[in-house]
Scaffold this motif. Sequence first.
Motif, PDB file in Angstrom:
ATOM      1  N   TYR A   1       0.795  -1.229   0.000  1.00  0.00           N
ATOM      2  CA  TYR A   1       0.000   0.000   0.000  1.00  0.00           C
ATOM      3  C   TYR A   1       0.829   1.282   0.000  1.00  0.00           C
ATOM      4  O   TYR A   1       0.274   2.369  -0.028  1.00  0.00           O
ATOM      5  N   VAL A   2       2.168   1.121   0.017  1.00  0.00           N
ATOM      6  CA  VAL A   2       3.038   2.294  -0.098  1.00  0.00           C
ATOM      7  C   VAL A   2       4.081   2.073  -1.195  1.00  0.00           C
ATOM      8  O   VAL A   2       4.137   2.818  -2.175  1.00  0.00           O
ATOM      9  N   GLY A   3       4.884   1.028  -1.039  1.00  0.00           N
ATOM     10  CA  GLY A   3       6.006   0.824  -1.945  1.00  0.00           C
ATOM     11  C   GLY A   3       5.607   0.628  -3.400  1.00  0.00           C
ATOM     12  O   GLY A   3       6.021   1.409  -4.276  1.00  0.00           O
ATOM     13  N   TRP A   4       4.812  -0.410  -3.688  1.00  0.00           N
ATOM     14  CA  TRP A   4       4.438  -0.664  -5.077  1.00  0.00           C
ATOM     15  C   TRP A   4       3.574   0.443  -5.670  1.00  0.00           C
ATOM     16  O   TRP A   4       3.780   0.815  -6.839  1.00  0.00           O
ATOM     17  N   PRO A   5       2.627   1.024  -4.932  1.00  0.00           N
ATOM     18  CA  PRO A   5       1.899   2.166  -5.496  1.00  0.00           C
ATOM     19  C   PRO A   5       2.817   3.341  -5.836  1.00  0.00           C
ATOM     20  O   PRO A   5       2.611   4.020  -6.848  1.00  0.00           O
ATOM     21  N   LEU A   6       3.848   3.585  -5.009  1.00  0.00           N
ATOM     22  CA  LEU A   6       4.792   4.664  -5.314  1.00  0.00           C
ATOM     23  C   LEU A   6       5.575   4.362  -6.589  1.00  0.00           C
ATOM     24  O   LEU A   6       5.835   5.263  -7.396  1.00  0.00           O
ATOM     25  N   ILE A   7       5.957   3.096  -6.758  1.00  0.00           N
ATOM     26  CA  ILE A   7       6.683   2.719  -7.978  1.00  0.00           C
ATOM     27  C   ILE A   7       5.802   2.946  -9.205  1.00  0.00           C
ATOM     28  O   ILE A   7       6.248   3.490 -10.223  1.00  0.00           O
TER      29      ILE A   7
ATOM     30  N   PHE B   1       4.457   6.413 -13.920  1.00  0.00           N
ATOM     31  CA  PHE B   1       3.582   7.307 -14.677  1.00  0.00           C
ATOM     32  C   PHE B   1       4.227   8.681 -14.823  1.00  0.00           C
ATOM     33  O   PHE B   1       4.185   9.290 -15.904  1.00  0.00           O
ATOM     34  N   GLY B   2       4.830   9.175 -13.735  1.00  0.00           N
ATOM     35  CA  GLY B   2       5.466  10.479 -13.807  1.00  0.00           C
ATOM     36  C   GLY B   2       6.582  10.525 -14.832  1.00  0.00           C
ATOM     37  O   GLY B   2       6.695  11.496 -15.611  1.00  0.00           O
ATOM     38  N   LEU B   3       7.413   9.474 -14.866  1.00  0.00           N
ATOM     39  CA  LEU B   3       8.495   9.425 -15.850  1.00  0.00           C
ATOM     40  C   LEU B   3       7.940   9.343 -17.270  1.00  0.00           C
ATOM     41  O   LEU B   3       8.456   9.992 -18.189  1.00  0.00           O
ATOM     42  N   ALA B   4       6.879   8.559 -17.452  1.00  0.00           N
ATOM     43  CA  ALA B   4       6.269   8.454 -18.779  1.00  0.00           C
ATOM     44  C   ALA B   4       5.673   9.786 -19.213  1.00  0.00           C
ATOM     45  O   ALA B   4       5.758  10.169 -20.389  1.00  0.00           O
TER      46      ALA B   4
ATOM     47  N   GLY C   1       4.063  15.683 -21.217  1.00  0.00           N
ATOM     48  CA  GLY C   1       2.756  16.060 -20.687  1.00  0.00           C
ATOM     49  C   GLY C   1       1.571  15.674 -21.537  1.00  0.00           C
ATOM     50  O   GLY C   1       0.462  16.142 -21.275  1.00  0.00           O
ATOM     51  N   ARG C   2       1.776  14.824 -22.544  1.00  0.00           N
ATOM     52  CA  ARG C   2       0.674  14.492 -23.438  1.00  0.00           C
ATOM     53  C   ARG C   2      -0.188  13.328 -22.950  1.00  0.00           C
ATOM     54  O   ARG C   2      -1.206  13.027 -23.554  1.00  0.00           O
ATOM     55  N   LEU C   3       0.235  12.622 -21.866  1.00  0.00           N
ATOM     56  CA  LEU C   3      -0.580  11.521 -21.359  1.00  0.00           C
ATOM     57  C   LEU C   3      -1.828  12.062 -20.676  1.00  0.00           C
ATOM     58  O   LEU C   3      -1.782  13.069 -19.969  1.00  0.00           O
ATOM     59  N   GLY C   4      -2.934  11.395 -20.897  1.00  0.00           N
ATOM     60  CA  GLY C   4      -4.178  11.824 -20.275  1.00  0.00           C
ATOM     61  C   GLY C   4      -4.154  11.675 -18.768  1.00  0.00           C
ATOM     62  O   GLY C   4      -3.620  10.702 -18.235  1.00  0.00           O
ATOM     63  N   GLN C   5      -4.715  12.646 -18.075  1.00  0.00           N
ATOM     64  CA  GLN C   5      -4.807  12.587 -16.625  1.00  0.00           C
ATOM     65  C   GLN C   5      -5.920  13.522 -16.167  1.00  0.00           C
ATOM     66  O   GLN C   5      -6.388  14.368 -16.937  1.00  0.00           O
TER      67      GLN C   5
ATOM     68  N   MET D   1       1.191  18.802 -11.377  1.00  0.00           N
ATOM     69  CA  MET D   1       2.177  17.728 -11.365  1.00  0.00           C
ATOM     70  C   MET D   1       1.640  16.363 -10.926  1.00  0.00           C
ATOM     71  O   MET D   1       2.177  15.332 -11.328  1.00  0.00           O
ATOM     72  N   LEU D   2       0.589  16.359 -10.091  1.00  0.00           N
ATOM     73  CA  LEU D   2       0.240  15.110  -9.421  1.00  0.00           C
ATOM     74  C   LEU D   2      -0.983  14.345  -9.895  1.00  0.00           C
ATOM     75  O   LEU D   2      -1.132  13.176  -9.508  1.00  0.00           O
ATOM     76  N   PRO D   3      -1.908  14.900 -10.651  1.00  0.00           N
ATOM     77  CA  PRO D   3      -3.159  14.168 -10.895  1.00  0.00           C
ATOM     78  C   PRO D   3      -2.965  12.751 -11.420  1.00  0.00           C
ATOM     79  O   PRO D   3      -3.564  11.802 -10.909  1.00  0.00           O
ATOM     80  N   GLY D   4      -2.153  12.572 -12.451  1.00  0.00           N
ATOM     81  CA  GLY D   4      -1.949  11.239 -13.011  1.00  0.00           C
ATOM     82  C   GLY D   4      -1.206  10.321 -12.068  1.00  0.00           C
ATOM     83  O   GLY D   4      -1.547   9.131 -11.931  1.00  0.00           O
ATOM     84  N   MET D   5      -0.182  10.842 -11.391  1.00  0.00           N
ATOM     85  CA  MET D   5       0.572  10.029 -10.443  1.00  0.00           C
ATOM     86  C   MET D   5      -0.307   9.632  -9.263  1.00  0.00           C
ATOM     87  O   MET D   5      -0.256   8.483  -8.796  1.00  0.00           O
ATOM     88  N   GLU D   6      -1.109  10.562  -8.799  1.00  0.00           N
ATOM     89  CA  GLU D   6      -2.001  10.284  -7.675  1.00  0.00           C
ATOM     90  C   GLU D   6      -3.018   9.206  -8.041  1.00  0.00           C
ATOM     91  O   GLU D   6      -3.252   8.262  -7.277  1.00  0.00           O
ATOM     92  N   ARG D   7      -3.584   9.326  -9.235  1.00  0.00           N
ATOM     93  CA  ARG D   7      -4.564   8.332  -9.678  1.00  0.00           C
ATOM     94  C   ARG D   7      -3.914   6.962  -9.834  1.00  0.00           C
ATOM     95  O   ARG D   7      -4.493   5.942  -9.462  1.00  0.00           O
ATOM     96  N   THR D   8      -2.690   6.932 -10.352  1.00  0.00           N
ATOM     97  CA  THR D   8      -1.983   5.657 -10.518  1.00  0.00           C
ATOM     98  C   THR D   8      -1.665   5.039  -9.168  1.00  0.00           C
ATOM     99  O   THR D   8      -1.792   3.821  -8.976  1.00  0.00           O
TER     100      THR D   8
END
Length: 461
Positions: free
Chosen positions: A216-222, A227-230, A236-240, A269-276
Amino acid sequence: MSIDIESPLAHLSDDTIEALGREFDAIHDEIYADLGERDRRYIKSVIAAQRQLAVAGRVLLLGSVSKPAWLAGTACLGMAKILENMEIGHNVMHGQWDWMNDPYIHSSTWDWDTASTAKAWKHSHNYIHHTYTNIRGKDKDLGYEIMRIDPNQRWHPVYLAQPFYNVVLMAFFEWGVALHDMDLEAVRSGAKPLKEVWQDLKGIGGKARAQVVKDYVGWPLISAGAFGLAQLAARGRLGQPATSKAGRLLRGNRARGRWSSVADVFDRMLPGMERTFLATALADFTANIIRNVWAHGIIFCGHFPDQTYTFSEKEVEDETRGGWYVRQLVGAANIDGSPLFHIISGNLGYQVEHHLYPDMPSTRYSEVAPKVKDICERYQLPYNSGPLMQQWGMVHRTILRLAFPGGKPRPKPGPYRGEKGTDAGKRSEAAAFRSRVPADNPAAGPEHDSGGVEVTPPPRD
């Protein structure tokens, strides 16, 4: 008040019971004399397949914002957790593979991805449950100290809720087992020293922390980082989402002029990463639920259907080795299924064979089942087995009925008469294997020396 039914040993003389015990010993000895490279390849291939499924699940969950990727990743991860728990962890810690002397696949070194500590589980399960199987007052797995699943158990108003808290137990089975391993009855009575209670709690706490951090922390952060790197690589063209949940919470204070700039940064900065992150955490939670529900179903169907017998402590006084075998035989029930079903159930669809031979490699249970049936046929003993939904229905009917006062044992099956549908005059499956059972052998029985198996049946003559 004891509600008695006729013992399955009633028609057997003492000499017959001991002869039966020697035959069960001989089956064990024949298999142990044959263990070798094909068995080693099997367990290593299962471990490799489990790890490949886990990796596949984790890779798919890097794209967990996609529903197909989320479903596929969760399915792979759920199956990986089932294999790790059932066919690998449970069986390795039973000492089934200790004969290989592999330092990595050994009951003394293996730990599993579940809330129970290896030490506590091996004592409560390997020793207590497998030695005192279905002895009322001795086998603490008989209802797990929280459910009435035998009419001889004294009724208490708390059991009225057992159909409901059983559903909770299904979903969070690993945590229920971990607490059960502490021996809560001994804790309540004061028989267990506080020092031991504290050690158990520390062990469970350590396992809980490791699992929570990992799932619930480690793998979700990865996943979120991927997603952030992608997103950076795609400029910034990935949908989020347009805004982040954290940003919306902070923006609630904008009227007072606080946190608004921080909220703007989060929204950029965070919407897509947060959702992932949240999608991966939910996938891990779902995979754990899948594993828990499956383990609960297989274990309950192997122990609590109508066909199984329970015993009073008086009935097993001065129990002989042959009597111990018969108690194991009739205190468990099998589940019919395909080879794939048996692998993902940890071969606990052969619960009867597992209780007779807890230290035998699980992949051999299908091989010895016809020989066990042969003994049942010749000694007029029941061989308990049935389809998954039949066994599951019996279990939950019992849990519902015995939530209320009263109740009586359900009818027990008669002696095994061969496979259904066997043509008249044709040998049964059991009889076909009769000539393969050695007459006798002085080698090890189910007390085979192992770090995982602490079962103590009566010694051989």
